[in-house]
Design a protein around this motif. Structure first.
Motif, PDB file in Angstrom:
ATOM      1  N   LEU A 122       0.827  -1.201   0.000  1.00 48.20           N
ATOM      2  CA  LEU A 122       0.000   0.000   0.000  1.00 48.20           C
ATOM      3  C   LEU A 122       0.865   1.256   0.000  1.00 48.20           C
ATOM      4  O   LEU A 122       0.531   2.250  -0.630  1.00 48.20           O
ATOM      5  CB  LEU A 122      -0.930  -0.023   1.211  1.00 48.20           C
ATOM      6  CG  LEU A 122      -2.080   0.956   1.201  1.00 48.20           C
ATOM      7  CD1 LEU A 122      -3.019   0.694   0.037  1.00 48.20           C
ATOM      8  CD2 LEU A 122      -2.834   0.899   2.507  1.00 48.20           C
ATOM      9  N   SER A 123       2.004   1.190   0.670  1.00 50.66           N
ATOM     10  CA  SER A 123       2.908   2.349   0.739  1.00 50.66           C
ATOM     11  C   SER A 123       3.483   2.718  -0.631  1.00 50.66           C
ATOM     12  O   SER A 123       3.974   3.830  -0.813  1.00 50.66           O
ATOM     13  CB  SER A 123       4.040   2.077   1.724  1.00 50.66           C
ATOM     14  OG  SER A 123       4.777   0.938   1.323  1.00 50.66           O
ATOM     15  N   ASP A 124       3.411   1.809  -1.612  1.00 48.73           N
ATOM     16  CA  ASP A 124       3.920   2.083  -2.957  1.00 48.73           C
ATOM     17  C   ASP A 124       2.878   2.724  -3.876  1.00 48.73           C
ATOM     18  O   ASP A 124       3.208   3.116  -4.992  1.00 48.73           O
ATOM     19  CB  ASP A 124       4.412   0.794  -3.627  1.00 48.73           C
ATOM     20  CG  ASP A 124       5.660   0.245  -2.961  1.00 48.73           C
ATOM     21  OD1 ASP A 124       6.338   1.000  -2.228  1.00 48.73           O
ATOM     22  OD2 ASP A 124       5.958  -0.946  -3.163  1.00 48.73           O
ATOM     23  N   LEU A 125       1.628   2.792  -3.421  1.00 46.88           N
ATOM     24  CA  LEU A 125       0.564   3.336  -4.269  1.00 46.88           C
ATOM     25  C   LEU A 125       0.438   4.839  -4.081  1.00 46.88           C
ATOM     26  O   LEU A 125       0.276   5.321  -2.962  1.00 46.88           O
ATOM     27  CB  LEU A 125      -0.786   2.690  -3.941  1.00 46.88           C
ATOM     28  CG  LEU A 125      -0.934   1.209  -4.204  1.00 46.88           C
ATOM     29  CD1 LEU A 125      -2.354   0.770  -3.878  1.00 46.88           C
ATOM     30  CD2 LEU A 125      -0.599   0.877  -5.643  1.00 46.88           C
ATOM     31  N   ALA A 126       0.516   5.565  -5.176  1.00 44.81           N
ATOM     32  CA  ALA A 126       0.254   7.006  -5.164  1.00 44.81           C
ATOM     33  C   ALA A 126      -1.175   7.198  -5.655  1.00 44.81           C
ATOM     34  O   ALA A 126      -1.733   6.334  -6.329  1.00 44.81           O
ATOM     35  CB  ALA A 126       1.234   7.721  -6.081  1.00 44.81           C
ATOM     36  N   GLY A 127      -1.765   8.300  -5.328  1.00 44.93           N
ATOM     37  CA  GLY A 127      -3.122   8.574  -5.791  1.00 44.93           C
ATOM     38  C   GLY A 127      -4.059   8.846  -4.635  1.00 44.93           C
ATOM     39  O   GLY A 127      -3.629   9.249  -3.549  1.00 44.93           O
ATOM     40  N   GLU A 128      -5.344   8.611  -4.877  1.00 47.98           N
ATOM     41  CA  GLU A 128      -6.365   8.895  -3.886  1.00 47.98           C
ATOM     42  C   GLU A 128      -7.141   7.638  -3.534  1.00 47.98           C
ATOM     43  O   GLU A 128      -7.284   6.736  -4.355  1.00 47.98           O
ATOM     44  CB  GLU A 128      -7.337   9.939  -4.417  1.00 47.98           C
ATOM     45  CG  GLU A 128      -6.692  11.289  -4.683  1.00 47.98           C
ATOM     46  CD  GLU A 128      -7.689  12.267  -5.228  1.00 47.98           C
ATOM     47  OE1 GLU A 128      -7.822  13.346  -4.629  1.00 47.98           O
ATOM     48  OE2 GLU A 128      -8.348  11.957  -6.251  1.00 47.98           O
ATOM     49  N   PHE A 129      -7.634   7.616  -2.310  1.00 46.22           N
ATOM     50  CA  PHE A 129      -8.379   6.478  -1.787  1.00 46.22           C
ATOM     51  C   PHE A 129      -9.740   6.949  -1.289  1.00 46.22           C
ATOM     52  O   PHE A 129      -9.879   8.087  -0.849  1.00 46.22           O
ATOM     53  CB  PHE A 129      -7.616   5.832  -0.625  1.00 46.22           C
ATOM     54  CG  PHE A 129      -6.253   5.354  -1.000  1.00 46.22           C
ATOM     55  CD1 PHE A 129      -6.057   4.044  -1.419  1.00 46.22           C
ATOM     56  CD2 PHE A 129      -5.161   6.197  -0.954  1.00 46.22           C
ATOM     57  CE1 PHE A 129      -4.799   3.593  -1.768  1.00 46.22           C
ATOM     58  CE2 PHE A 129      -3.898   5.759  -1.304  1.00 46.22           C
ATOM     59  CZ  PHE A 129      -3.727   4.457  -1.718  1.00 46.22           C
ATOM     60  N   GLN A 130     -10.692   6.036  -1.314  1.00 39.65           N
ATOM     61  CA  GLN A 130     -12.013   6.295  -0.736  1.00 39.65           C
ATOM     62  C   GLN A 130     -12.507   5.014  -0.085  1.00 39.65           C
ATOM     63  O   GLN A 130     -12.453   3.944  -0.697  1.00 39.65           O
ATOM     64  CB  GLN A 130     -12.994   6.759  -1.820  1.00 39.65           C
ATOM     65  CG  GLN A 130     -14.314   7.237  -1.261  1.00 39.65           C
ATOM     66  CD  GLN A 130     -15.261   7.645  -2.353  1.00 39.65           C
ATOM     67  OE1 GLN A 130     -15.760   6.793  -3.077  1.00 39.65           O
ATOM     68  NE2 GLN A 130     -15.466   8.937  -2.496  1.00 39.65           N
ATOM     69  N   GLY A 131     -12.979   5.121   1.136  1.00 37.90           N
ATOM     70  CA  GLY A 131     -13.493   3.938   1.807  1.00 37.90           C
ATOM     71  C   GLY A 131     -13.221   4.002   3.289  1.00 37.90           C
ATOM     72  O   GLY A 131     -12.847   5.052   3.806  1.00 37.90           O
ATOM     73  N   PRO A 132     -13.379   2.899   3.981  1.00 37.72           N
ATOM     74  CA  PRO A 132     -13.664   1.564   3.451  1.00 37.72           C
ATOM     75  C   PRO A 132     -15.093   1.436   2.949  1.00 37.72           C
ATOM     76  O   PRO A 132     -15.989   2.122   3.418  1.00 37.72           O
ATOM     77  CB  PRO A 132     -13.413   0.630   4.633  1.00 37.72           C
ATOM     78  CG  PRO A 132     -13.646   1.485   5.835  1.00 37.72           C
ATOM     79  CD  PRO A 132     -13.253   2.883   5.443  1.00 37.72           C
ATOM     80  N   LEU A 133     -15.284   0.547   1.977  1.00 33.51           N
ATOM     81  CA  LEU A 133     -16.611   0.292   1.431  1.00 33.51           C
ATOM     82  C   LEU A 133     -17.389  -0.556   2.433  1.00 33.51           C
ATOM     83  O   LEU A 133     -16.857  -1.481   3.013  1.00 33.51           O
ATOM     84  CB  LEU A 133     -16.507  -0.445   0.103  1.00 33.51           C
ATOM     85  CG  LEU A 133     -15.660   0.247  -0.968  1.00 33.51           C
ATOM     86  CD1 LEU A 133     -15.582  -0.635  -2.203  1.00 33.51           C
ATOM     87  CD2 LEU A 133     -16.250   1.595  -1.318  1.00 33.51           C
ATOM     88  N   GLU A 134     -18.661  -0.233   2.594  1.00 29.12           N
ATOM     89  CA  GLU A 134     -19.513  -0.959   3.528  1.00 29.12           C
ATOM     90  C   GLU A 134     -20.746  -1.463   2.789  1.00 29.12           C
ATOM     91  O   GLU A 134     -21.309  -0.738   1.974  1.00 29.12           O
ATOM     92  CB  GLU A 134     -19.925  -0.062   4.677  1.00 29.12           C
ATOM     93  CG  GLU A 134     -18.731   0.410   5.507  1.00 29.12           C
ATOM     94  CD  GLU A 134     -19.134   1.314   6.655  1.00 29.12           C
ATOM     95  OE1 GLU A 134     -20.326   1.392   6.985  1.00 29.12           O
ATOM     96  OE2 GLU A 134     -18.238   1.950   7.218  1.00 29.12           O
ATOM     97  N   PRO A 135     -21.170  -2.692   3.066  1.00 25.50           N
ATOM     98  CA  PRO A 135     -22.346  -3.222   2.388  1.00 25.50           C
ATOM     99  C   PRO A 135     -23.608  -2.456   2.774  1.00 25.50           C
ATOM    100  O   PRO A 135     -23.725  -1.967   3.902  1.00 25.50           O
ATOM    101  CB  PRO A 135     -22.427  -4.673   2.853  1.00 25.50           C
ATOM    102  CG  PRO A 135     -21.479  -4.800   3.983  1.00 25.50           C
ATOM    103  CD  PRO A 135     -20.576  -3.626   3.992  1.00 25.50           C
ATOM    104  N   LYS A 136     -24.518  -2.350   1.835  1.00 22.64           N
ATOM    105  CA  LYS A 136     -25.812  -1.679   2.071  1.00 22.64           C
ATOM    106  C   LYS A 136     -26.890  -2.733   2.070  1.00 22.64           C
ATOM    107  O   LYS A 136     -26.823  -3.717   1.339  1.00 22.64           O
ATOM    108  CB  LYS A 136     -26.094  -0.641   0.975  1.00 22.64           C
ATOM    109  CG  LYS A 136     -25.030   0.416   0.828  1.00 22.64           C
ATOM    110  CD  LYS A 136     -25.027   1.342   1.998  1.00 22.64           C
ATOM    111  CE  LYS A 136     -23.985   2.442   1.776  1.00 22.64           C
ATOM    112  NZ  LYS A 136     -23.584   3.095   2.956  1.00 22.64           N
ATOM    113  N   GLU A 137     -27.922  -2.519   2.842  1.00 18.54           N
ATOM    114  CA  GLU A 137     -29.030  -3.471   2.867  1.00 18.54           C
ATOM    115  C   GLU A 137     -29.981  -3.218   1.715  1.00 18.54           C
ATOM    116  O   GLU A 137     -30.142  -2.179   1.225  1.00 18.54           O
ATOM    117  CB  GLU A 137     -29.787  -3.351   4.184  1.00 18.54           C
ATOM    118  CG  GLU A 137     -28.941  -3.873   5.335  1.00 18.54           C
ATOM    119  CD  GLU A 137     -29.750  -3.909   6.608  1.00 18.54           C
ATOM    120  OE1 GLU A 137     -30.983  -3.992   6.555  1.00 18.54           O
ATOM    121  OE2 GLU A 137     -29.123  -3.849   7.664  1.00 18.54           O
TER     122      GLU A 137
END
Length: 67
Positions: free
Chosen positions: A52-67
């Motif tokens: 993960l330390s080698d990835l540049a860019g942007e992140f979004q999350g964590p993803l959570e399941p929806k009912e």
């Protein structure tokens, strides 16, 4: 879910990740081992794994399941 951020995830889970000029992809973030201090890995749908330390860019999350 959080907004896009340049801060890397700090816990395992599923996240969106995008590099500048590319479409976002979902990655599965996991620990390298059982010990909390182990580095985090990003698993891609293609089977590729990167620290993960080698990835540049942007992140979004964590993803959570929806009912």
């Amino acid at each position: 879910m959080t907004a896009w951020s340049r801060e890397r995830p700090t816990k395992p889970g599923w996240y969106w990740w995008r590099e500048e000029g590319r479409q976002p992809v979902i990655i599965h973030v996991v620990r390298c081992g059982e010990i909390i201090q182990q580095p985090l890995l990003a698993n891609f749908a293609s089977g590729r794994r990167r620290y993960l330390s080698d990835l540049a860019g942007e992140f979004q999350g964590p993803l959570e399941p929806k009912e």
